[in-house]
Design an enzyme around this catalytic site. Sequence first.
Site, PDB file in Angstrom:
ATOM      1  N   LYS A  13       0.817  -1.216   0.000  1.00 37.74           N
ATOM      2  CA  LYS A  13       0.000   0.000   0.000  1.00 37.74           C
ATOM      3  C   LYS A  13       0.853   1.269   0.000  1.00 37.74           C
ATOM      4  O   LYS A  13       0.434   2.290  -0.555  1.00 37.74           O
ATOM      5  CB  LYS A  13      -0.987   0.005   1.165  1.00 37.74           C
ATOM      6  CG  LYS A  13      -0.389   0.060   2.538  1.00 37.74           C
ATOM      7  CD  LYS A  13      -1.477  -0.005   3.604  1.00 37.74           C
ATOM      8  CE  LYS A  13      -0.875   0.097   5.004  1.00 37.74           C
ATOM      9  NZ  LYS A  13       0.054  -1.019   5.311  1.00 37.74           N
ATOM     10  N   ARG A  88      -5.357   3.023  11.950  1.00 39.47           N
ATOM     11  CA  ARG A  88      -5.105   1.589  12.135  1.00 39.47           C
ATOM     12  C   ARG A  88      -6.108   0.961  13.086  1.00 39.47           C
ATOM     13  O   ARG A  88      -6.178  -0.263  13.163  1.00 39.47           O
ATOM     14  CB  ARG A  88      -3.697   1.374  12.708  1.00 39.47           C
ATOM     15  CG  ARG A  88      -2.595   1.720  11.749  1.00 39.47           C
ATOM     16  CD  ARG A  88      -1.274   1.289  12.304  1.00 39.47           C
ATOM     17  NE  ARG A  88      -0.179   1.685  11.426  1.00 39.47           N
ATOM     18  CZ  ARG A  88       0.964   1.050  11.328  1.00 39.47           C
ATOM     19  NH1 ARG A  88       1.169  -0.031  12.048  1.00 39.47           N
ATOM     20  NH2 ARG A  88       1.912   1.472  10.517  1.00 39.47           N
ATOM     21  N   ARG A 127      13.061 -11.011   1.767  1.00 39.51           N
ATOM     22  CA  ARG A 127      13.870  -9.818   1.501  1.00 39.51           C
ATOM     23  C   ARG A 127      15.211  -9.882   2.229  1.00 39.51           C
ATOM     24  O   ARG A 127      15.261 -10.130   3.424  1.00 39.51           O
ATOM     25  CB  ARG A 127      13.100  -8.556   1.936  1.00 39.51           C
ATOM     26  CG  ARG A 127      11.824  -8.344   1.165  1.00 39.51           C
ATOM     27  CD  ARG A 127      11.193  -6.997   1.413  1.00 39.51           C
ATOM     28  NE  ARG A 127      10.836  -6.757   2.803  1.00 39.51           N
ATOM     29  CZ  ARG A 127       9.915  -5.879   3.181  1.00 39.51           C
ATOM     30  NH1 ARG A 127       9.274  -5.161   2.278  1.00 39.51           N
ATOM     31  NH2 ARG A 127       9.639  -5.700   4.457  1.00 39.51           N
ATOM     32  N   ARG A 160      16.941  -7.924   7.682  1.00 39.06           N
ATOM     33  CA  ARG A 160      16.543  -7.015   8.754  1.00 39.06           C
ATOM     34  C   ARG A 160      15.686  -7.755   9.777  1.00 39.06           C
ATOM     35  O   ARG A 160      14.916  -8.645   9.407  1.00 39.06           O
ATOM     36  CB  ARG A 160      15.726  -5.847   8.188  1.00 39.06           C
ATOM     37  CG  ARG A 160      16.463  -4.955   7.217  1.00 39.06           C
ATOM     38  CD  ARG A 160      15.619  -3.755   6.850  1.00 39.06           C
ATOM     39  NE  ARG A 160      14.252  -4.139   6.515  1.00 39.06           N
ATOM     40  CZ  ARG A 160      13.238  -3.290   6.398  1.00 39.06           C
ATOM     41  NH1 ARG A 160      13.427  -2.007   6.604  1.00 39.06           N
ATOM     42  NH2 ARG A 160      12.028  -3.712   6.078  1.00 39.06           N
ATOM     43  N   ARG A 171       3.583  -8.956  13.550  1.00 37.16           N
ATOM     44  CA  ARG A 171       3.021  -7.724  12.972  1.00 37.16           C
ATOM     45  C   ARG A 171       1.655  -7.990  12.342  1.00 37.16           C
ATOM     46  O   ARG A 171       0.732  -7.174  12.462  1.00 37.16           O
ATOM     47  CB  ARG A 171       3.983  -7.138  11.933  1.00 37.16           C
ATOM     48  CG  ARG A 171       5.253  -6.548  12.528  1.00 37.16           C
ATOM     49  CD  ARG A 171       6.174  -6.038  11.450  1.00 37.16           C
ATOM     50  NE  ARG A 171       5.610  -4.892  10.749  1.00 37.16           N
ATOM     51  CZ  ARG A 171       6.073  -4.431   9.589  1.00 37.16           C
ATOM     52  NH1 ARG A 171       7.102  -5.014   9.009  1.00 37.16           N
ATOM     53  NH2 ARG A 171       5.514  -3.389   9.018  1.00 37.16           N
TER      54      ARG A 171
END
Length: 214
Positions: A13, A88, A127, A160, A171
Amino acid sequence: MRLILLGPPGSGKGTQAKLLCERRKLVHVGTGDILREAVRQGTPPGKLAEPYIRAGQLVPDPLVNDLVNERFTRPDRPSRFVMDGYPRTLAQAHAFDVVLRQQHLNLERVVFVNVPDELIVQRMTGRWSCPNCKATYHLVNNPPRRAGVCDKCGNALFQRPDDKEETVRERLRQYHQNTVDLIPYYKGQGLLRDVNGEGGIEEVYGRIERVLDR
């Protein structure tokens, strides 16, 4: 156009928000950017928010609401915008409604970029980055020629902490827990548009444009 983009972390997004701003001449209002700037400047809200950001936790609603309210009451407040990362929670949505009424602005669309959790996990845990030249890779979509080694400078790649599977799943858990009420809230107002977030960037962007133009 005044709109909110909703979607889980890793749904793309943020990328879509930037494209909408470039092509529709909108202002990108990202709460992540607002929070990081407050931390960088060492403002009182920034100092309060910093421990939550470092721990990867959601910043409490009252603090985020204050920062968004400050952004919309400045002389350069945006009148055409994309909200990215806010609201949120239902409490944040109610607070934002108040801000918009005070500024005589009406919300026109809420676009939900819908991506399954397992695809989010695959996207984010794949990633890897180079700490030396900052090149980025994805084990599925853009893998390095040699596993674990940067193509450009030969440095060892690293992942990361935010991209480790346990962090991603936490999350997502927080996301679902905190945003579950937003979908029916905006649907009840006739503002919500559900967009399939799977596929390439331009493919998803095209879907968003179609629901905005309806």
